[in-house]
Design a protein around this motif. Structure first.
Motif, PDB file in Angstrom:
ATOM      1  N   ALA A  17       0.419  -1.230  -0.011  1.00 56.61           N
ATOM      2  CA  ALA A  17      -0.215   0.324  -0.213  1.00 56.61           C
ATOM      3  C   ALA A  17       0.858   0.994   0.225  1.00 56.61           C
ATOM      4  O   ALA A  17       0.894   2.069  -0.785  1.00 56.61           O
ATOM      5  CB  ALA A  17      -0.817  -0.110   1.490  1.00 56.61           C
ATOM      6  N   LEU A  18       1.632   1.110   0.927  1.00 55.66           N
ATOM      7  CA  LEU A  18       2.822   2.405   0.596  1.00 55.66           C
ATOM      8  C   LEU A  18       3.422   2.030  -0.809  1.00 55.66           C
ATOM      9  O   LEU A  18       3.587   3.365  -1.075  1.00 55.66           O
ATOM     10  CB  LEU A  18       4.223   2.177   1.838  1.00 55.66           C
ATOM     11  N   SER A  20       2.313   1.820  -3.470  1.00 56.43           N
ATOM     12  CA  SER A  20       1.503   2.261  -4.722  1.00 56.43           C
ATOM     13  C   SER A  20       1.066   3.576  -4.026  1.00 56.43           C
ATOM     14  O   SER A  20       0.358   3.985  -4.953  1.00 56.43           O
ATOM     15  CB  SER A  20      -0.519   1.026  -4.336  1.00 56.43           C
ATOM     16  N   PHE A  21       1.013   4.620  -2.447  1.00 53.40           N
ATOM     17  CA  PHE A  21       0.791   5.456  -2.282  1.00 53.40           C
ATOM     18  C   PHE A  21       1.737   6.620  -3.163  1.00 53.40           C
ATOM     19  O   PHE A  21       1.264   6.828  -2.964  1.00 53.40           O
ATOM     20  CB  PHE A  21       0.440   5.622  -0.806  1.00 53.40           C
ATOM     21  N   ARG A  24       0.829   6.458  -6.991  1.00 55.85           N
ATOM     22  CA  ARG A  24       0.115   7.129  -7.221  1.00 55.85           C
ATOM     23  C   ARG A  24       0.237   9.200  -7.209  1.00 55.85           C
ATOM     24  O   ARG A  24       0.028   9.809  -7.468  1.00 55.85           O
ATOM     25  CB  ARG A  24      -1.320   7.027  -6.752  1.00 55.85           C
TER      26      ARG A  24
ATOM     27  N   ALA B  11      -5.141   7.445  -1.933  1.00 51.20           N
ATOM     28  CA  ALA B  11      -3.829   7.005  -2.191  1.00 51.20           C
ATOM     29  C   ALA B  11      -3.998   6.490  -0.825  1.00 51.20           C
ATOM     30  O   ALA B  11      -3.104   5.792   0.040  1.00 51.20           O
ATOM     31  CB  ALA B  11      -3.038   7.373  -2.875  1.00 51.20           C
ATOM     32  N   GLN B  14      -6.538   4.077   0.908  1.00 50.68           N
ATOM     33  CA  GLN B  14      -5.691   2.683   0.857  1.00 50.68           C
ATOM     34  C   GLN B  14      -4.571   2.505   2.153  1.00 50.68           C
ATOM     35  O   GLN B  14      -4.796   1.417   2.677  1.00 50.68           O
ATOM     36  CB  GLN B  14      -4.961   2.306  -0.593  1.00 50.68           C
ATOM     37  N   VAL B  15      -4.039   3.091   2.191  1.00 52.20           N
ATOM     38  CA  VAL B  15      -2.948   2.836   3.319  1.00 52.20           C
ATOM     39  C   VAL B  15      -3.036   2.394   4.669  1.00 52.20           C
ATOM     40  O   VAL B  15      -2.947   2.170   5.209  1.00 52.20           O
ATOM     41  CB  VAL B  15      -1.309   3.881   2.967  1.00 52.20           C
ATOM     42  N   ALA B  18      -5.061  -0.497   5.105  1.00 52.26           N
ATOM     43  CA  ALA B  18      -3.785  -2.234   5.084  1.00 52.26           C
ATOM     44  C   ALA B  18      -3.193  -1.425   6.336  1.00 52.26           C
ATOM     45  O   ALA B  18      -2.733  -2.407   7.500  1.00 52.26           O
ATOM     46  CB  ALA B  18      -2.743  -1.642   3.604  1.00 52.26           C
ATOM     47  N   LEU B  42       3.756  10.324   7.474  1.00 54.39           N
ATOM     48  CA  LEU B  42       3.674  10.341   5.900  1.00 54.39           C
ATOM     49  C   LEU B  42       1.972  10.921   5.746  1.00 54.39           C
ATOM     50  O   LEU B  42       1.311  11.810   5.149  1.00 54.39           O
ATOM     51  CB  LEU B  42       3.440   9.233   5.925  1.00 54.39           C
TER      52      LEU B  42
END
Lengths: 370, 71
Positions: A17-18, A20-21, A24, B11, B14-15, B18, B42
């Motif tokens: 996910a990181l 992918s982040f 994006r 995004a 999503q993080v 997860a 972050l």
């Protein structure tokens, strides 16, 4: 699914996910920058148009005033009204311009901060997760293989294929997990099949895979390799091929150097021993675990650098069966050497029956006398 | 128009999902350290960006309205 396995999957999903982040964000920010530039261009056009309208209407109003001064009948109320509207519009646009510029500055500042965080913090975060994943995979592989082997030793017949099962489970995980499982399997092969005794040490990330000893041989370096085709492939380093005297010397130096990551009290003792024996005299074995055929081949490095096969095609299931048949229930043979059965060992055939001074790898042994 | 904030917001969600799923299982000291040292900075950067982007989106929407009036 085991807890470790579930933890691994959860952490791997965070890592994914990181990443992918980051992907994006890197994709979105240029688009956002383009949208902001488009907005700024629109604002420029609107401001220009509003200024032009104000200028034109002002000119027309001056012309009307001039005409009136000359006595012409002029009704310039509608021009005054239009100019007032145009000035109001320009004021709104300039006000919007100030808000826009301020917002863009704030947005750019946050954008740079996000880019920095994505570059730096995210890299550190994925690095942190990588280390955690590696630790869990290593623990997973080691626990799996050790449990499997211990169960085999405990003599439970229906768990005998556990060693092979450990290998099967490790396949598809990282190379490191597979490598650690192969190491455990190789250690079992050498201890059970060749009668060697493992020497505990702090296993570094890079260095000797395992250390064993045999009667008269205080240090035997072991490299283990997992392979899909059973071929022996050793790493090539600046110090030489894995298992070569140059490589042995470098590992021994690192293990004995308190400033090195490979140092620990136990490692220093082994490193000093290798230095004392002479890296070129330390026997080196390589065990290739074929995770497709579930067999193992054991090689010994020769002085000329060739690798001689000591035994090939060792059936890993057979190793556990032999172990179970030989071991007392719930007893680990290596913990009580006195109860170890006399295992057929090519290693002991080559060396153990010789007088100490004629054994290879022993200080003052044959190769040292030149 | 929310082309500035939406991609980053999605995004980040999503993080977050997860991380929430992982945090249910991973609750030791290293997890707390990871959250504090890596996830929080972050997340802060993402949230700050989204707020700034939304403010800018409001102004861009006003600008489009203004342009429409003049068109």
């Amino acid at each position: 699914m085991t807890t470790i396995h579930a933890d691994l999957e959860a952490i791997q999903s965070v890592r994914a996910a990181l990443l992918s982040f980051a992907a994006r964000v890197y994709e979105a920010l240029p688009d956002a920058e383009f949208a902001v530039e488009r907005g700024a261009a629109t604002l420029d056009r609107q401001e220009d148009a509003a200024r032009r309208a104000v200028n034109e209407l002002t000119t027309r109003l001056y012309e009307c005033h001039a005409a009136a001064m000359y006595g012409y009948p002029v009704n310039y109320y509608h021009i005054q009204q239009a100019l007032w509207d145009a000035e109001q519009r320009l004021t709104r646009i300039l006000h919007l311009r100030r808000r826009f510029d301020s917002a863009v500055n704030a947005w750019r500042s946050r954008k740079y901060a996000l880019e920095r965080a994505t570059d730096d913090d995210l890299a550190a975060a994925t690095g942190y997760l990588d280390r955690r994943i590696t630790a869990l995979e290593s623990y997973y592989a080691t626990t799996l293989a050790t449990t499997a082997l211990n169960l085999g030793r405990s003599g439970i017949p229906w768990l005998l294929p556990a060693t092979v099962g450990a290998l099967r489970l490790a396949i598809g995980h990282s190379n490191r997990a597979l490598g650690r499982t192969a190491e455990e399997v190789a250690a079992a092969v050498l201890s059970e099949r060749f009668g060697l005794q493992e020497v505990p040490f702090t296993q570094p990330a890079h260095g000797f895979d395992r250390i064993f000893r045999a009667p008269g041989l205080p240090v035997i370096v072991v490299e283990s390799k997992a392979s899909h085709d059973g071929k022996l492939r050793l790493g090539q380093t600046l110090a030489g091929e894995q298992g070569s005297p140059g490589w042995n010397a470098q590992q021994a130096d690192n293990m004995a150097d308190s400033a090195s990551k490979q140092w620990s009290p136990a490692n220093e003792r082994i490193g000093r021993l290798v230095q004392t024996l002479g890296p070129e005299n330390v026997p080196v074995l390589a065990v290739v675990v074929n995770h497709q055929a579930f067999t193992a081949d054991v090689y010994q490095r020769q002085p000329d650098g060739a690798w001689q096969v000591l035994e090939a095609g060792i059936d890993l299931q057979q190793v556990t069966v032999e172990t179970a048949a030989e071991a007392a229930p719930a007893a680990f043979p290596q913990e009580s050497p006195a109860h170890q059965p006399p295992l057929p060992s090519p290693w002991s055939e080559r060396n153990a029956e010789l007088p100490a001074e004629r054994r290879e790898g022993v200080p003052g042994g044959a190769e040292r006398r030149g | 128009m929310d082309e500035l904030s939406t991609p980053v917001l999605e995004a980040a969600r999503q993080v977050e999902q997860a991380w929430q799923a992982a945090a249910e299982r991973w609750q030791d000291e290293t997890a707390a350290r990871f959250e504090q040292e890596h996830m929080q900075p972050l997340a802060d950067a993402a949230v700050d960006y989204i707020h700034a982007a939304r403010e800018l989106e409001t102004i861009l929407a006003t600008l489009r309205g203004l342009a429409g009036d003049l068109a």
